[in-house]
Design a protein around this motif. Structure first.
Motif, PDB file in Angstrom:
ATOM      1  N   LYS A   1       0.879  -1.178   0.000  1.00  0.00           N
ATOM      2  CA  LYS A   1       0.000   0.000   0.000  1.00  0.00           C
ATOM      3  C   LYS A   1       0.908   1.218   0.000  1.00  0.00           C
ATOM      4  O   LYS A   1       1.743   1.357   0.896  1.00  0.00           O
ATOM      5  CB  LYS A   1      -0.843   0.023   1.272  1.00  0.00           C
TER       6      LYS A   1
ATOM      7  N   LEU B   1       0.815   5.187   0.161  1.00  0.00           N
ATOM      8  CA  LEU B   1      -0.142   6.255   0.434  1.00  0.00           C
ATOM      9  C   LEU B   1       0.518   7.623   0.410  1.00  0.00           C
ATOM     10  O   LEU B   1       1.580   7.827   0.992  1.00  0.00           O
ATOM     11  CB  LEU B   1      -0.775   6.052   1.813  1.00  0.00           C
TER      12      LEU B   1
ATOM     13  N   LEU C   1      -0.604  11.835   1.020  1.00  0.00           N
ATOM     14  CA  LEU C   1      -1.592  12.489   1.876  1.00  0.00           C
ATOM     15  C   LEU C   1      -2.945  12.651   1.180  1.00  0.00           C
ATOM     16  O   LEU C   1      -3.991  12.447   1.784  1.00  0.00           O
ATOM     17  CB  LEU C   1      -1.048  13.850   2.319  1.00  0.00           C
ATOM     18  N   ASP C   2      -2.919  12.989  -0.073  1.00  0.00           N
ATOM     19  CA  ASP C   2      -4.188  13.279  -0.753  1.00  0.00           C
ATOM     20  C   ASP C   2      -4.716  12.118  -1.593  1.00  0.00           C
ATOM     21  O   ASP C   2      -5.842  12.184  -2.077  1.00  0.00           O
ATOM     22  CB  ASP C   2      -4.058  14.552  -1.612  1.00  0.00           C
TER      23      ASP C   2
ATOM     24  N   LYS D   1      -4.175   7.568  -2.833  1.00  0.00           N
ATOM     25  CA  LYS D   1      -3.478   6.290  -2.726  1.00  0.00           C
ATOM     26  C   LYS D   1      -2.735   6.068  -4.042  1.00  0.00           C
ATOM     27  O   LYS D   1      -3.351   6.095  -5.114  1.00  0.00           O
ATOM     28  CB  LYS D   1      -4.534   5.202  -2.527  1.00  0.00           C
TER      29      LYS D   1
ATOM     30  N   ILE E   1      10.596  -1.457  10.248  1.00  0.00           N
ATOM     31  CA  ILE E   1      10.135  -0.083  10.067  1.00  0.00           C
ATOM     32  C   ILE E   1      11.363   0.724   9.704  1.00  0.00           C
ATOM     33  O   ILE E   1      12.375   0.682  10.426  1.00  0.00           O
ATOM     34  CB  ILE E   1       9.474   0.485  11.339  1.00  0.00           C
ATOM     35  N   THR E   2      11.299   1.428   8.589  1.00  0.00           N
ATOM     36  CA  THR E   2      12.466   2.206   8.164  1.00  0.00           C
ATOM     37  C   THR E   2      12.047   3.547   7.569  1.00  0.00           C
ATOM     38  O   THR E   2      10.958   3.665   7.006  1.00  0.00           O
ATOM     39  CB  THR E   2      13.315   1.397   7.151  1.00  0.00           C
ATOM     40  N   THR E   3      12.939   4.509   7.729  1.00  0.00           N
ATOM     41  CA  THR E   3      12.663   5.805   7.106  1.00  0.00           C
ATOM     42  C   THR E   3      13.176   5.755   5.662  1.00  0.00           C
ATOM     43  O   THR E   3      14.132   5.046   5.362  1.00  0.00           O
ATOM     44  CB  THR E   3      13.372   6.949   7.863  1.00  0.00           C
TER      45      THR E   3
ATOM     46  N   ILE F   1       8.115   6.949   5.246  1.00  0.00           N
ATOM     47  CA  ILE F   1       8.337   5.858   6.198  1.00  0.00           C
ATOM     48  C   ILE F   1       7.765   4.583   5.583  1.00  0.00           C
ATOM     49  O   ILE F   1       6.710   4.637   4.939  1.00  0.00           O
ATOM     50  CB  ILE F   1       7.641   6.150   7.547  1.00  0.00           C
TER      51      ILE F   1
ATOM     52  N   SER G   1       6.734   0.533   6.506  1.00  0.00           N
ATOM     53  CA  SER G   1       6.536  -0.467   7.551  1.00  0.00           C
ATOM     54  C   SER G   1       6.150  -1.777   6.883  1.00  0.00           C
ATOM     55  O   SER G   1       5.282  -1.794   6.010  1.00  0.00           O
ATOM     56  CB  SER G   1       5.429   0.013   8.489  1.00  0.00           C
TER      57      SER G   1
ATOM     58  N   THR H   1       3.585  -1.136   3.954  1.00  0.00           N
ATOM     59  CA  THR H   1       2.844   0.130   3.924  1.00  0.00           C
ATOM     60  C   THR H   1       3.836   1.270   3.794  1.00  0.00           C
ATOM     61  O   THR H   1       4.797   1.349   4.560  1.00  0.00           O
ATOM     62  CB  THR H   1       2.015   0.294   5.216  1.00  0.00           C
TER      63      THR H   1
ATOM     64  N   ILE I   1       4.301   5.372   3.767  1.00  0.00           N
ATOM     65  CA  ILE I   1       3.727   6.692   4.049  1.00  0.00           C
ATOM     66  C   ILE I   1       4.657   7.675   3.358  1.00  0.00           C
ATOM     67  O   ILE I   1       5.787   7.885   3.800  1.00  0.00           O
ATOM     68  CB  ILE I   1       3.693   6.964   5.575  1.00  0.00           C
ATOM     69  N   ILE I   2       4.218   8.208   2.240  1.00  0.00           N
ATOM     70  CA  ILE I   2       5.081   9.061   1.415  1.00  0.00           C
ATOM     71  C   ILE I   2       4.850  10.531   1.754  1.00  0.00           C
ATOM     72  O   ILE I   2       3.708  10.975   1.846  1.00  0.00           O
ATOM     73  CB  ILE I   2       4.754   8.819  -0.087  1.00  0.00           C
ATOM     74  N   HIS I   3       5.917  11.280   1.912  1.00  0.00           N
ATOM     75  CA  HIS I   3       5.795  12.720   2.224  1.00  0.00           C
ATOM     76  C   HIS I   3       5.308  13.478   1.017  1.00  0.00           C
ATOM     77  O   HIS I   3       5.611  13.141  -0.101  1.00  0.00           O
ATOM     78  CB  HIS I   3       7.136  13.301   2.662  1.00  0.00           C
TER      79      HIS I   3
END
Lengths: 79, 290
Positions: free
Chosen positions: A4, A6, A8-9, A11, A39-41, A66, A68, A75, A77-79
């Motif tokens: 996944k 993702l 912010l605005d 997917k 979990i890694t940055t 980040i 995970s 997953t 989490i893209i800035h």
């Protein structure tokens, strides 16, 4: 395994994959099925997603974020 | 009894007010949909981020990280209040102002001080009166501008982290309105620091790269920024929902007023016609008798 990605605005990706290569801050990591939980940055670079049934990867350029991975789900989490 | 002209003027004024309130209702409806859509888009993102944090939290269940466990002595508390920049939105600002005032009085009773950050100008003056010596209040204007919202949230998160690290504040919470539907809203208080995590049910070890501390340094300010961003969007949706409801009520009131005024206008007009007829008839009778 599943990935996944993702933003912010929206997917960017959600689906079954065979492997994914991520630009972690300490070097590239290849995540395969049953990888240990991590979990890694992430740093600026490209996430290469290998979808099930396709040979060529989907390349997603990112500025950081980040990642995970646990229970066969990655997953992002893209800035 | 008012003249017919006065009635016509009144009807004209109510009609133009009705036009304004009904257009404002439409505009608020569109803005509500947009804000709800944006909030829905970022909800999954915020949830996944919170899940990652809860996995990191497993490393600190012993209370070794004060970002999760909180400080032992809480003296200075920071409150970030999401209100509205504009009026005409019913009791939206009143409700959030009242809730914040309750929280402030609770902090004062515990002997603490408050650092209040008020986003949106409306309840600023009201909240200012609730503060005592030692408290601080700041007003952030133009925070909700959609193109700058994420950047503003990041800046505020950086400030919050700096205040916490330097010991100027020991605890941070946000007060915002959660939009449940177009007609129902709820004021909620969310703790930013200490971070409240849902317990992580997964077992097994997790590899942290680089280290847990370094990941925390990146993820915590980012999580705070996303929480602020999400709350701001929810708050905007709540504000627009409240505006839509109150403009709908105003339009209905204007309709009722228009109907009453039209009845009164017709009655007066009828009365004037009858009176003129009576005058003509009685005049004609007098002439016939003479």
């Amino acid at each position: 395994m599943r990935a996944k990605i993702l933003k912010l605005d929206r997917k960017l990706f959600d689906g079954e994959i065979t492997k994914v290569v991520v630009p972690a801050t300490e070097g590239e990591i290849c995540l395969l099925p049953h990888h240990m939980a991590i979990i890694t940055t992430l740093c600026r670079g490209s996430v290469r997603v290998y979808r099930s049934g396709y040979t060529h990867p989907v390349i997603i350029k990112i500025d950081g974020g980040i990642c995970s991975f646990s229970t066969n789900t990655a997953t992002f989490i893209i800035h | 009894m008012p003249s017919l002209k006065e009635f016509r003027n009144k009807i004209g004024a109510v009609q133009s007010t009705r036009k304004v309130t009904s257009s404002m209702k439409l505009v608020a409806g569109i803005k509500l949909k947009k804000a709800e859509q944006k909030a829905a888009n970022s909800r999954e993102y915020a949830t996944e981020l919170a899940l990652i944090l809860s996995k990191i939290h497993r490393k600190f269940v012993d209370g070794s990280c004060e970002l999760f466990s909180g400080r032992n002595m809480v003296q200075n508390e920071m409150l970030v209040v999401f209100a509205s920049e504009k009026g005409l939105c019913g009791n939206f600002n009143y409700v959030i102002g009242k809730k914040t005032a309750e929280i402030i009085s609770g902090i004062h009773q515990r002997g603490g001080t408050v650092h209040l950050i008020c986003i949106g100008v409306k309840p600023f003056e009201f909240l200012k009166q609730k503060l005592i010596d030692g408290d601080r209040i700041e007003l952030l204007e133009n925070f909700y501008l959609s193109e700058a919202l994420l950047e503003n949230s990041n800046l505020l998160a950086t400030r919050i982290m700096a205040n916490f690290s330097s010991g100027r504040v020991d605890q941070v919470a946000i007060v915002y309105t959660r939009c449940l539907s177009a007609i129902s809203r709820k004021v909620e208080v969310k703790s930013l620091i200490p971070i409240v995590c849902t317990p992580d049910s997964s077992n097994g070890d997790i590899i942290f790269e680089p280290s847990t501390e370094e990941i925390l340094q990146t993820i915590v300010p980012y999580n705070i920024a996303i929480q602020i961003y999400q709350s701001a969007l929810e708050s905007v949706a709540g504000e627009q929902g409240s505006r839509m409801t109150s403009m709908d009520n105003a339009t209905r009131n204007a309709d009722e007023l228009l109907s009453n005024l039209t009845i009164s206008y017709n009655r007066t007009r009828q009365y004037r016609i009858t009176q003129e007829l009576v005058e003509v008839v009685s005049g004609a009778t007098t002439i016939a008798k003479g």
